[in-house]
Design an enzyme around this catalytic site. Structure first.
Site, mmCIF file in Angstrom:
data_model
loop_
_atom_site.group_PDB
_atom_site.id
_atom_site.type_symbol
_atom_site.label_atom_id
_atom_site.label_comp_id
_atom_site.label_asym_id
_atom_site.label_seq_id
_atom_site.Cartn_x
_atom_site.Cartn_y
_atom_site.Cartn_z
ATOM 1 N N HIS A 134 -0.652 20.780 43.708
ATOM 2 C CA HIS A 134 -0.802 22.242 43.794
ATOM 3 C C HIS A 134 -1.034 22.758 42.369
ATOM 4 O O HIS A 134 -0.548 22.165 41.402
ATOM 5 C CB HIS A 134 0.514 22.799 44.351
ATOM 6 C CG HIS A 134 0.518 24.261 44.669
ATOM 7 N ND1 HIS A 134 0.734 25.223 43.715
ATOM 8 C CD2 HIS A 134 0.344 24.909 45.833
ATOM 9 C CE1 HIS A 134 0.705 26.423 44.302
ATOM 10 N NE2 HIS A 134 0.463 26.257 45.590
ATOM 11 N N ASP A 211 7.429 17.611 42.882
ATOM 12 C CA ASP A 211 7.264 18.939 43.465
ATOM 13 C C ASP A 211 7.546 18.794 44.959
ATOM 14 O O ASP A 211 6.723 18.265 45.705
ATOM 15 C CB ASP A 211 5.822 19.416 43.203
ATOM 16 C CG ASP A 211 5.463 20.664 44.008
ATOM 17 O OD1 ASP A 211 6.305 21.132 44.797
ATOM 18 O OD2 ASP A 211 4.332 21.155 43.843
ATOM 19 N N GLN A 214 6.847 21.180 49.725
ATOM 20 C CA GLN A 214 6.424 20.928 51.109
ATOM 21 C C GLN A 214 7.231 19.828 51.782
ATOM 22 O O GLN A 214 6.947 19.477 52.932
ATOM 23 C CB GLN A 214 4.932 20.551 51.147
ATOM 24 C CG GLN A 214 4.003 21.645 50.685
ATOM 25 C CD GLN A 214 4.059 22.895 51.579
ATOM 26 O OE1 GLN A 214 4.481 22.845 52.726
ATOM 27 N NE2 GLN A 214 3.638 24.016 51.035
ATOM 28 N N LYS A 237 10.059 28.516 51.760
ATOM 29 C CA LYS A 237 9.391 27.516 52.608
ATOM 30 C C LYS A 237 10.407 26.736 53.431
ATOM 31 O O LYS A 237 10.046 25.874 54.222
ATOM 32 C CB LYS A 237 8.570 26.554 51.747
ATOM 33 C CG LYS A 237 7.384 27.231 51.046
ATOM 34 C CD LYS A 237 6.600 26.238 50.258
ATOM 35 C CE LYS A 237 5.708 26.872 49.198
ATOM 36 N NZ LYS A 237 4.494 27.475 49.734
ATOM 37 N N CYS A 375 -4.582 26.689 46.877
ATOM 38 C CA CYS A 375 -4.116 26.469 45.493
ATOM 39 C C CYS A 375 -4.147 24.992 45.139
ATOM 40 O O CYS A 375 -3.245 24.484 44.448
ATOM 41 C CB CYS A 375 -2.715 27.027 45.264
ATOM 42 S SG CYS A 375 -2.621 28.796 45.470
#
Ligand code: PMP
Length: 417
Positions: A134, A211, A214, A237, A375
């Site tokens: 991202h 990261d 997600q 999220k 993104c």
């Protein structure tokens, strides 16, 4: 027999989706149709117990934290630090001080770029990222690289959207100072082999930032088992509020890193001659933090743990398999991202139709998906497309909602024929 088996499996899987009664927003109608919310990778919805936690804080517990002796301040401080404890348990951090509240994943990665990157990365050093990142795990590192004269090396992906592991190993060199990798790609849904990547990096003494924006809503996270040095994720999220996120960092790194922001609460003493910084996590939480959001995030973690990741995983896998199969049956529709290990994301292009038109027409049917580059422009470039349509699932989605998506795509194709 097969049909019976699959409809039984489907009913079983959707049993979990009765949980959707907890989510008031899912009862909305959009354009005269029941809302079908398939934009969970961008931001997921909040269940009533989590909303209630926010209201309870605001109606009976709010005051500024850490700096007063009055009742409400003590309550708010205890609840805020209690949320840290909950989040530490949720991700299985060794120590509570390894959990830093940030405003989200972007803020968490910038904290590492500033606090670790600007201190430990120098001219000629290398930062290894992947094609799947991202923008928030690319741009902060470009800023560091530009300032320090370092270089960014990029792990390529194959045609399925999987990282090419041998290439990754080849990129780890004597000048590598950091690996930054997304746990799950937001654009394609690829689940990356982060455990193996961390192990390989550590063999070369290189720290790894994951990261996890997600991943956290979909799988049980254990930062000690992963052995990552940093792990970043966002509250909104994972069925919590916006404006809050977490940076997990190993205590040994947090102690060595410089603070990202200066201000109140992150100091032990200040004179005009010299300031002494507070210890982690406070060293990285300057100013009044998002107290309500942090406490509510604690409730979201409790809620997720209550639903249980085994159930979440089973249902979402079933849903994604079903959606993949249904979309694959459509002529002139191509799924982008066909990795063997995927989570909750279905990106696709409809031949001859711009993704924005797909999204607009689906919205007329009450179906919310996201269209664009997500993104993640380098991924789009890799696949030679400007954008995709992306449906992304949460545990509250159902097979009937997948059917609505598929019916919507068929209508798009009819309109554009
Ligand atoms: N990384 C990934 C993989 C993401 O999907 C997102 C959000 N789309 C981010 C980082 C940024 O998260 P936030 O906007 O909450 O900071």
């Amino acid at each position: 027999m097969n049909a019976l088996h699959s409809s039984l499996k489907r009913a079983q899987s959707d049993g979990l989706a009765r949980i959707r009664d907890d989510f008031p927003i899912l009862k909305l109608r959009v354009n005269g149709r029941p809302l079908v919310f398939l934009d969970n990778a961008a931001s997921s919805q909040m269940p009533q117990p989590v909303i209630d936690r926010w209201v309870r804080y605001q109606t009976s517990q709010h005051a500024n934290i850490h700096r007063a002796v009055h009742h409400l301040s003590e309550v708010a401080t205890a609840e805020y630090e209690g949320a840290r404890k909950k989040l530490a348990a949720f991700i299985n951090a060794r120590e509570e001080r390894e959990v830093i509240f940030t405003s989200g994943t972007t803020d968490a990665i910038n904290l590492v770029a500033h606090g670790y990157g600007r201190r430990f990365i120098g001219a000629g050093d290398e930062i290894v990222l992947t094609t799947l990142e991202h923008h928030s795990n690319i741009v902060p590192w470009q800023m560091v690289a530009e300032e320090k004269g370092a270089t960014i090396r990029v792990v390529p992906v194959n045609d399925r959207g999987e990282l090419i592991f041998e290439e990754y190993l080849r990129l780890l060199g004597p000048r590598t100072k950091l690996v930054g990798v997304g746990h799950v790609s937001n654009a394609l849904g690829t689940v990356n082999p982060v455990r193996e990547m961390i192990q390989a990096a550590h063999e070369k003494g290189v720290p790894v930032l994951v990261d996890g924006a997600q991943a956290v809503p979909h799988m049980k996270l254990d930062v000690q088992a992963l052995d990552c040095d940093f792990y970043a994720f966002s509250g909104h999220k994972m069925f919590g509020p916006t404006g809050i996120g977490v940076l997990y960092g190993k205590a040994e790194w947090l102690e060595k890193m410089q603070p990202y922001k200066g201000g109140g609460d992150m100091i032990l003493s200040v004179t005009f001659e010299k300031t002494t910084y507070n210890v982690p996590p406070h060293k990285f939480e300057a100013g009044t933090p998002p107290i309500a959001a942090a406490i509510t995030l604690g409730a979201a973690a409790d809620y997720l743990a209550g639903v249980g990741f085994d159930l979440i995983h089973a249902h979402e896998t079933d849903l994604l398999d079903y959606a993949t199969d249904q979309v694959n049956r459509l002529p002139d529709v191509r799924i982008i991202g066909t990795a063997e290990k995927k989570a909750a994301v279905l990106s696709f292009v409809v031949d001859g139709v711009h993704p924005h038109d797909v999204g607009t027409l689906l919205n007329e049917e009450g179906v919310a998906i996201r269209t664009g580059h997500h993104c993640a422009q380098p991924v789009m470039q890799r696949f030679g497309i400007p954008a995709t349509s992306r449906a992304s699932f949460a545990f509250y989605n159902t097979h009937a909602e997948v059917d609505a998506l598929v019916a919507g795509i068929k209508r798009v194709q009819k309109v554009f024929r």
